[in-house]
Design an enzyme around this catalytic site. Structure first.
Site, mmCIF file in Angstrom:
data_model
loop_
_atom_site.group_PDB
_atom_site.id
_atom_site.type_symbol
_atom_site.label_atom_id
_atom_site.label_comp_id
_atom_site.label_asym_id
_atom_site.label_seq_id
_atom_site.Cartn_x
_atom_site.Cartn_y
_atom_site.Cartn_z
ATOM 1 N N ILE A 242 0.833 -1.203 0.000
ATOM 2 C CA ILE A 242 0.000 0.000 0.000
ATOM 3 C C ILE A 242 0.868 1.253 0.000
ATOM 4 C CG2 ILE A 242 -1.731 1.313 1.279
ATOM 5 C CD1 ILE A 242 -2.762 -1.303 2.423
ATOM 6 N N ALA A 243 1.833 1.316 0.908
ATOM 7 C CA ALA A 243 2.651 2.529 1.033
ATOM 8 C C ALA A 243 3.968 2.167 1.698
ATOM 9 C CB ALA A 243 1.914 3.594 1.840
ATOM 10 N N MET B 269 10.065 4.458 8.206
ATOM 11 C CA MET B 269 10.239 3.512 9.299
ATOM 12 C C MET B 269 9.702 2.127 8.970
ATOM 13 S SD MET B 269 8.895 4.188 13.154
ATOM 14 C CE MET B 269 8.923 2.957 14.437
ATOM 15 N N LYS C 292 1.587 -3.375 8.977
ATOM 16 C CA LYS C 292 2.719 -2.454 8.917
ATOM 17 C C LYS C 292 3.969 -3.194 9.373
ATOM 18 C CE LYS C 292 3.801 2.299 10.378
ATOM 19 N NZ LYS C 292 3.240 3.445 11.131
ATOM 20 N N ASP D 52 2.971 13.868 15.509
ATOM 21 C CA ASP D 52 3.273 13.833 14.064
ATOM 22 C C ASP D 52 1.993 14.089 13.262
ATOM 23 O OD1 ASP D 52 4.876 13.667 11.859
ATOM 24 O OD2 ASP D 52 4.794 11.497 11.708
#
Length: 632
Positions: free
Chosen positions: A16-17, A21, A39, A133
């Protein structure tokens, strides 16, 4: 990673992305049969305890919040040396992508997005969590209209301060002045980042720009954010003031939490007459598990106390009997009315939910059906049918890919079910791969659901080693020389350079053979030999290679010098001119005659050869010139 089964449970489908990190993949939770986002921390960071702890902190921070505007975290774990985090999958785009597409957003759109983001962030602040963030990349806009905030990888407890070096982990464009100057972050730092983000939505650009990150950081620390209306006159004064309040350089002058800013946003919504389309649902805070031996607080809920008062009734027995009878009659009538009311309510409820407007019907599975047939089936069940299109990797063009709501969901009659119809596989735009390595081509292909066939290796003196010479599709388009488009699932053929062939001319046979074999060529066992005036005996004159493209494993033949081709000059003194000339030319020499004797007398012994150069018995190169002379 594509196709890998993580922890025996999560099957990775596609990427996906990718961030600094970790990389986020779409995966299937095979235990619960649902799509999730997983992730995975980059491998080179897994040995760094700081990054690993921050990764685990994200899971813990997000898991403590159960809010409709915070991306849910389902699981966290370790598979071999790979740390991963399992989250809710939201198909859609980020706020950054929306800003890139539209530039400036309307006041209504800004209020809708901020209402959702502030609701989620307020839940975090109430839980004692600072995001640290906040930026458009971390605001997800789902296809179904949901808006959620994600990525708590930098989150810390609100009471904790952050070292200056770590403070710069947040994106420079959204850092608060106190983070830049003192390295301290609290809930008000999140408010500042929200103000910058709101400014960007209202104007289409960030308030501060610079060629170097420190230039931007300096402006955050020393300048005040301008009014958005200075860039976009259509911004209402109320939103102007809200941005300036959120971006005050002194944190004491800002809202203390997202909840305080949200209350002011609701006031502005009423003042501007805006209707917020995003549902701000209630938030549930899930506290951490109690420590072993910890005590629990128990709240005792006390109901209202009732006081009794005694009323003196009639004293005689007849009156008391009459009073009791009247009371019973009234109670019986009341009970009868209650029974009738409950029966009517039960019957009405049964009708409403059984066959009336409130009845609910389960959405059937119509995947891979013809849209007309699927629509007819849904209409027959009482649904309104809408139609949308989407690309699909697995389902042929023109067939139904899925429904929204999903099959098995109970929906009210007259509710709307959207049919998604396949447009076939999604086109993938490919830029020129000129100068790209094979690894870069393979990474691009993996990210875009393309395949790269086993690469062909080829020698090239013009293209560096490991760089692709050509990348072609089935139609023959070479994406090294031109850009183009293919469909997902397409196979690409790549030819990759293994570098040039070493120049071995003039080397000895052994050295030349080793150099050629070191780059993957096969050298023929038998050499060809030729005389050479330019190369000493045993040196390589040239290399014979196959015609066309040259690949590792092809055979090269060495042509080796035999040295010069020398011939001994015969002694022709005393011979006639004719005989001397014939002798020398027969041995391959070029004959030069120096005489005044007429040619028709060259055969006469009277005019024999008196001198020659080179002299007889001398060894010279074949085809050299020999000069002979005769007297008249």
């Amino acid at each position: 990673m594509i196709g890998r089964l993580i922890d025996g449970r999560y099957l990775v489908r596609s990427r996906i992305a990718r961030g600094g990190m970790a990389t986020v993949y779409l995966a299937t939770d095979q235990r619960l049969e649902r799509r999730v986002a997983i992730k995975v921390m980059h491998g080179h960071l897994s040995d760094d305890s700081t990054f690993k702890n921050r990764f685990i902190q994200e899971a813990r921070s997000a898991a403590r919040l159960a809010n409709p505007h915070v991306v849910s975290v389902f699981d966290q774990g370790q598979d071999s040396d790979m740390a991963y985090l399992v989250m809710e999958y939201l198909p859609g785009i980020t706020l950054r992508e929306l800003l890139a597409e539209r530039g400036i957003l309307s006041a209504q759109q800004v209020v809708d997005i901020m209402d959702a983001v502030l609701t989620g962030l307020a839940a975090a602040h109430r839980a004692g969590i600072v995001h640290r963030d906040v930026k458009p990349e971390n605001v997800l806009l789902a296809d179904d209209g949901r808006i959620k905030i994600s990525d708590f990888g930098l989150a810390r407890a609100a009471s904790a301060n952050t070292a200056t070096g770590q403070a710069l982990l947040g994106t420079i464009a959204y850092l608060s002045p106190e983070l830049v100057t003192r390295g301290i972050a609290d809930t008000r730092s999140d408010i500042y980042a929200l103000g910058i983000m709101m400014y960007e939505m209202l104007t289409g650009e960030q308030p501060y720009k610079g060629e170097q990150p420190m230039q931007i950081a300096y402006q955050h620390a020393n300048d005040s954010v301008p009014r958005p209306s200075a860039r976009n006159p259509e911004v209402p004064d109320e939103l102007d003031d809200l941005v300036l309040w959120a971006t005050e350089r002194d944190p004491e002058q800002r809202p203390s939490t997202a909840g305080e800013l949200l209350e002011r946003l609701h006031e502005i919504e009423r003042q501007l007459g805006l209707n917020v389309s995003v549902s701000s649902q209630s938030t549930t805070f899930l506290p951490p598990l109690p420590l072993p031996g910890g005590s629990e607080l128990t709240s005792v809920l006390t109901g209202p106390t009732t006081s009794t008062a005694t009323a003196d009734g009639p004293s005689d027995d007849a009156s008391r009997l009459t009073t009791r009878t009247a009371r019973r009659r009234k109670k019986g009538f009341a009970l009868f009315l209650v029974v009738l009311l409950l029966a009517g309510l039960a019957g009405g409820t049964g009708w409403y939910f059984g066959s009336g407007p409130g009845s609910r019907v389960q959405v059937p599975s119509v995947s891979e059906m013809d849209p007309a047939a699927a629509s007819a089936r849904l209409t027959a069940l009482g649904f309104n049918v809408a139609e949308a299109q989407e690309y699909s990797f697995d389902i042929d063009e023109g067939l139904v890919t899925r429904t929204d709501p999903e099959p098995g969901t109970f929906v009210d009659k007259d509710g709307t079910v959207t049919l998604y119809v396949s447009q076939g596989r999604q086109p993938v735009s490919i830029g020129m791969f000129q100068g790209a390595t094979l690894a870069e081509v393979q990474e691009f292909a993996e990210a875009n659901r393309l395949t790269v066939n086993e690469a062909t290796q080829q020698y090239s003196g013009d293209v560096p080693k490991d760089v692709v010479i050509s990348v072609t599709d089935a139609a023959g388009t070479d994406f090294v020389k031109e850009a183009g488009t293919v469909l997902q699932g397409a196979a690409l053929d790549a030819i990759v350079s293994v570098g040039g062939i070493p120049d071995v001319v003039g080397q000895g046979q052994s050295t030349a053979r080793n150099d050629l074999e070191s780059v993957g060529l096969t050298v023929a066992e038998t050499n060809q030999q030729e005389f050479s005036d330019d190369f000493e005996k045993g040196q390589v004159i040239r290399v014979i290679l196959p015609e066309g493209s040259l690949h590792p494993g092809d055979t090269a033949t060495l042509v080796v010098s035999k040295g010069q081709d020398l011939v001994e000059v015969p002694d022709v003194i005393g011979q006639t001119i004719t005989d001397a000339k014939a002798t020398l030319e027969g041995l391959g020499f070029v004959v030069e005659i120096q005489t005044a004797v007429p040619e028709d007398l060259w055969g006469e012994a009277l005019f024999s050869i008196v001198s020659q150069d080179p002299a007889g018995g001398t060894s010279v190169r074949r085809y050299a010139t020999v000069t002979i002379a005769a007297n008249l």
